[in-house]
Design an enzyme around this catalytic site. Structure first.
Site, PDB file in Angstrom:
ATOM      1  N   GLU A 147      11.799 -93.568  12.815  1.00 23.84           N
ATOM      2  CA  GLU A 147      11.074 -94.180  11.692  1.00 23.84           C
ATOM      3  C   GLU A 147      10.639 -95.614  12.003  1.00 23.84           C
ATOM      4  O   GLU A 147      11.494 -96.487  12.178  1.00 23.84           O
ATOM      5  CB  GLU A 147      11.967 -94.215  10.435  1.00 23.84           C
ATOM      6  CG  GLU A 147      11.218 -94.781   9.228  1.00 23.84           C
ATOM      7  CD  GLU A 147      12.126 -95.108   8.053  1.00 23.84           C
ATOM      8  OE1 GLU A 147      13.237 -95.613   8.270  1.00 23.84           O
ATOM      9  OE2 GLU A 147      11.699 -94.879   6.909  1.00 23.84           O
ATOM     10  N   GLU A 246      12.421 -93.233  -1.732  1.00 25.26           N
ATOM     11  CA  GLU A 246      13.314 -94.273  -1.205  1.00 25.26           C
ATOM     12  C   GLU A 246      12.881 -95.625  -1.759  1.00 25.26           C
ATOM     13  O   GLU A 246      12.311 -96.446  -1.044  1.00 25.26           O
ATOM     14  CB  GLU A 246      13.265 -94.265   0.335  1.00 25.26           C
ATOM     15  CG  GLU A 246      14.348 -95.120   0.956  1.00 25.26           C
ATOM     16  CD  GLU A 246      14.277 -95.185   2.475  1.00 25.26           C
ATOM     17  OE1 GLU A 246      15.318 -95.276   3.109  1.00 25.26           O
ATOM     18  OE2 GLU A 246      13.155 -95.136   3.027  1.00 25.26           O
TER      19      GLU A 246
HETATM   20  O1  LIG Z   1      14.688 -98.448   5.444  1.00 30.90           O
HETATM   21  C1  LIG Z   1      14.213 -97.336   5.465  1.00 30.90           C
HETATM   22  O2  LIG Z   1      13.057 -97.129   5.090  1.00 30.90           O
HETATM   23  C2  LIG Z   1      14.967 -96.168   5.942  1.00 30.90           C
HETATM   24  O3  LIG Z   1      14.493 -95.066   5.764  1.00 30.90           O
HETATM   25  C3  LIG Z   1      16.243 -96.321   6.670  1.00 30.90           C
HETATM   26  O4  LIG Z   1      16.814 -95.072   6.875  1.00 30.90           O
HETATM   27  C4  LIG Z   1      17.298 -97.160   6.097  1.00 30.90           C
HETATM   28  O5  LIG Z   1      17.158 -98.477   6.188  1.00 30.90           O
HETATM   29 MG   LIG Z   2      12.451 -95.163   5.033  1.00 26.29          MG
END
Ligand SMILES: O=C(O)C(=O)[C@H](O)CO
Ligand SMILES: [Mg+2]
Length: 274
Positions: A147, A246
């Protein structure tokens, strides 16, 4: 049709972690993700998933010393043994939770480290993780996700851009390594989200999306992005995978703050049912 997973590390912070499964299910979520499961026994978490009819769709490998500011160790030379132990633990949890994806955080580039050594360490570690996951989770396998994260939230983070992630993925050359495209980070670092989705989604190398409003990281309907447009775009491109919610609810940890902020999700949950 996009399907939405509640990120239990950021959502429902008005209740204890173990109570967030029930809260997410009550709000209509059928899937969850979270950062780290390691404070709990895998069987305890698996029982909660089952009790509330939820799927676990993502969690992170051990990140090093999170409290001390570490954000993954995959790119850090000299930490390979710890990385391998952490991956063994993560795969064990994934198998018990029935989770098909593990996010391996890249980590902060150590000050003064040689750039090519850091890159080679990252490539070797991710390749190791991919082969371990493929072997232990056969025949279905587990995806190892990379990511890109913005450097304002995580200064010094090794992996920031989508093109960087896709180039690394090509070099790692393991079929179960994929990109986790977090649209919040992507907007902050590079923008042009619709074009990047159109560019990368058809490659088959994205295995998970995450969302949040920009810049505050609140609900997706708060901020500068038009997520309705982006969800329709994902739908039109045939994305039927998960989108992790998220974000930090705008009402903070106020009682029912997460649930009260879910108005944006209602049309999509309804569509999911039909
Ligand atoms: O911060 C993010 O966007 C995440 O997805 C990580 O897994 C955690 O910091
Ligand atoms: Mg993330």
């Amino acid at each position: 049709m996009p399907r939405f997973a509640a990120n239990l590390s950021l959502l429902y912070n008005d209740v204890d972690f173990l109570d967030r499964f029930a809260a997410a299910a009550r709000d209509g979520f059928r899937a969850v993700e979270f950062l780290f499961p390691y404070a709990y026994a895998p069987a305890q978490l698996a029982a909660l998933l089952q009790a509330h009819g939820l799927q676990q769709v993502l969690f992170n490998a051990p990140p090093g010393n999170w409290e001390a500011g570490e954000r993954g160790i995959a790119c850090i030379p000299g930490r390979e043994a710890e990385f391998r132990n952490g991956m063994a633990q993560a795969v064990k949890y994934a198998l018990t939770l029935g989770c098909p994806r593990i996010h391996v955080m890249a980590g902060l580039v150590p000050q003064g480290a040689d750039a090519s050594t850091v890159r080679n360490t990252y490539i070797a570690n991710v390749r190791y993780a991919a082969r371990l996951a493929a072997r232990l989770a056969a025949p279905h396998g587990i995806h190892i996700l990379l990511e890109p994260i913005n450097g304002r939230d995580m200064p010094g983070f090794f992996l920031n851009r989508q093109d960087q992630a896709h180039a690394l993925l090509a070099e790692i050359a393991e079929p179960n390594v994929k990109v986790q495209m977090d649209l919040y980070h992507c907007q902050i670092v590079e923008g042009d989200l619709a074009t990047k989705i159109r560019q990368y989604l058809p490659t088959g190398n994205i295995a998970h999306f995450q969302i949040a409003g920009v810049p505050e990281r609140h609900e997706p309907d708060v901020g500068e992005l038009n997520y309705s447009y982006l969800f329709q775009l994902l739908d039109s491109l045939g994305w039927d995978g998960w989108i992790g919610c998220e974000y930090r609810p705008a009402r903070g940890n106020a009682p029912h703050g997460t649930s009260d902020g879910l108005g944006w999700l209602k049309p999509w949950l309804q569509a999911d049912v039909n």
